[in-house]
Design a protein around this motif. Sequence first.
Motif, short mmCIF file in Angstrom:
data_model
loop_
_atom_site.label_atom_id
_atom_site.label_comp_id
_atom_site.label_asym_id
_atom_site.label_seq_id
_atom_site.Cartn_x
_atom_site.Cartn_y
_atom_site.Cartn_z
N HIS A 1 0.87 -1.17 0.00
CA HIS A 1 0.00 0.00 0.00
C HIS A 1 0.91 1.23 0.00
O HIS A 1 2.12 1.10 0.12
CB HIS A 1 -0.89 0.02 1.24
CG HIS A 1 -1.75 -1.19 1.39
ND1 HIS A 1 -2.95 -1.32 0.72
CD2 HIS A 1 -1.60 -2.32 2.11
CE1 HIS A 1 -3.49 -2.50 1.04
NE2 HIS A 1 -2.69 -3.13 1.88
N CYS B 1 -4.59 5.87 -0.31
CA CYS B 1 -3.68 4.78 -0.63
C CYS B 1 -3.30 5.00 -2.09
O CYS B 1 -4.17 5.10 -2.94
CB CYS B 1 -4.31 3.41 -0.47
SG CYS B 1 -3.20 2.09 -0.99
N GLU C 1 -1.21 3.09 -4.01
CA GLU C 1 -0.63 1.94 -4.70
C GLU C 1 -1.78 0.95 -4.89
O GLU C 1 -2.38 0.52 -3.91
CB GLU C 1 0.47 1.32 -3.82
CG GLU C 1 1.19 0.16 -4.44
CD GLU C 1 2.09 0.59 -5.60
OE1 GLU C 1 2.95 1.46 -5.39
OE2 GLU C 1 1.92 0.04 -6.69
N CYS D 1 -4.13 -1.83 -4.78
CA CYS D 1 -4.00 -2.96 -3.87
C CYS D 1 -5.21 -3.89 -3.92
O CYS D 1 -5.44 -4.66 -3.00
CB CYS D 1 -3.75 -2.46 -2.45
SG CYS D 1 -5.02 -1.33 -1.86
N HIS E 1 -9.39 -0.74 -3.51
CA HIS E 1 -8.29 0.22 -3.41
C HIS E 1 -8.79 1.66 -3.40
O HIS E 1 -8.34 2.49 -2.62
CB HIS E 1 -7.32 0.00 -4.57
CG HIS E 1 -6.39 1.14 -4.80
ND1 HIS E 1 -5.38 1.45 -3.91
CD2 HIS E 1 -6.33 2.07 -5.80
CE1 HIS E 1 -4.73 2.52 -4.39
NE2 HIS E 1 -5.29 2.90 -5.51
N MET F 1 -9.79 3.00 -0.15
CA MET F 1 -8.80 3.02 0.92
C MET F 1 -8.27 4.44 1.05
O MET F 1 -7.20 4.79 0.56
CB MET F 1 -7.68 2.04 0.59
CG MET F 1 -6.74 1.81 1.75
SD MET F 1 -5.75 0.37 1.45
CE MET F 1 -4.48 0.60 2.69
CU CU Z 1 -3.99 0.08 -0.38
#
Ligand code: CU
Length: 319
Positions: A143, A178, A180, A182, A186, A189
């Motif tokens: 993350h 976040c 990245e 994931c 995602h 997040m």
């Molecule tokens: Cu993430």
Amino acid sequence: MWNFPLFPERASTGAHDVDFVFFCVMLVILFFLGLILSLFVTFLIRYRRGTKVNRSEPPDTNLKIEVAWVVIPLIISILLYVLATSVFFRLYRAPGDAYVVNVVGKRWMFTLQHPEGKREINELHVPIGRPVQLQMISQDVIHSFFVPAFRTKQDLLPGRYTTLWFEPTKVGKYHLFCAEYCGTNHSRMAGSVYVMEPADYERWLEVGGSNITLAKQGEALFQARHCGGCHGPSQAVRAPLLDGVYGSQVPVLREGDKVPHFVAADQRYIRDSILEPKKEIVAGYEPLMPSYRDQLGEDDLLKLIAYIKSIGLGKEAAR
Ligand SMILES: [Cu+2]
Ligand code: HEC
């Protein structure tokens, strides 16, 4: 510096530094863009077909111009490099007195743990004007903790601690993402960072949540998991006492080693000692410690580390 409306807010010392580098690079780019475009247009008009200008004997070398276009960009590039590198080092080296918050990333949330014991999910409350350091790790995939208003972003990796720091300069609520990819959720997040006046922050810390410090929670876990059965004073197995270990240099043997070498007992070392005790054996001891890989989550490990750190510092202070 003026506030360019397309930019996110600037709410930390680092944000000012990063933007300063950005604007310097932008300035250089605009200057050369202007220079080249205006020469281009001038020559286009001046030497267009039909104009009466001297076209004989075009010069094929001009030492002055050639030296200038090598030396000037070289100096500019070196200056930009020095500026950007110094900002980079400032962004990556937290001041020693930073307030440390632990962060665990898991699909799909950030859990944040304050040393005083308070826990948050996808929200981070911090006081203004004090450097804050995040010590981060991921429970599953990679993350990334991204706060645009602070111009900081750092990956959270499975199995390895990473850090990030910032010093908020402006009270308010800022986006946390976040950054990245994931998995499925995602995009959800995300959360908020709240920068508060120190007094408000103290009040916030006291309201709700557990008042048991992280180190105390770690101590409880240390007892619940019977670590003390080996590491305590009345030990069944010969194991090193953990007082004062944190921050010291420990002689260890890795597989195949004949002579021990010293490693720094930091977060990484303590975590590995608990999860992979066979990897680095403390010199003079038998490899009898079981692995807790399947029994302790990252949150638990952070508590144990906080506890071991606290008994370490106690000994330092007593000296
Ligand atoms: Cu993430
Ligand atoms: C069966 C006995 C036993 C238990 C239970 C045990 N340990 Fe250990 N531990 C050892 C021994 C023996 C060593 C030294 C050899 C080695 O490095 O593996 C050690 C080493 C360590 C070290 C490195 C110490 C140093 O001086 O560098 C840490 C940290 C540690 N243990 C933490 C824990 C924690 C936390 C728990 C509970 C979750 C625990 N241990 C449970 C036996 C045990």
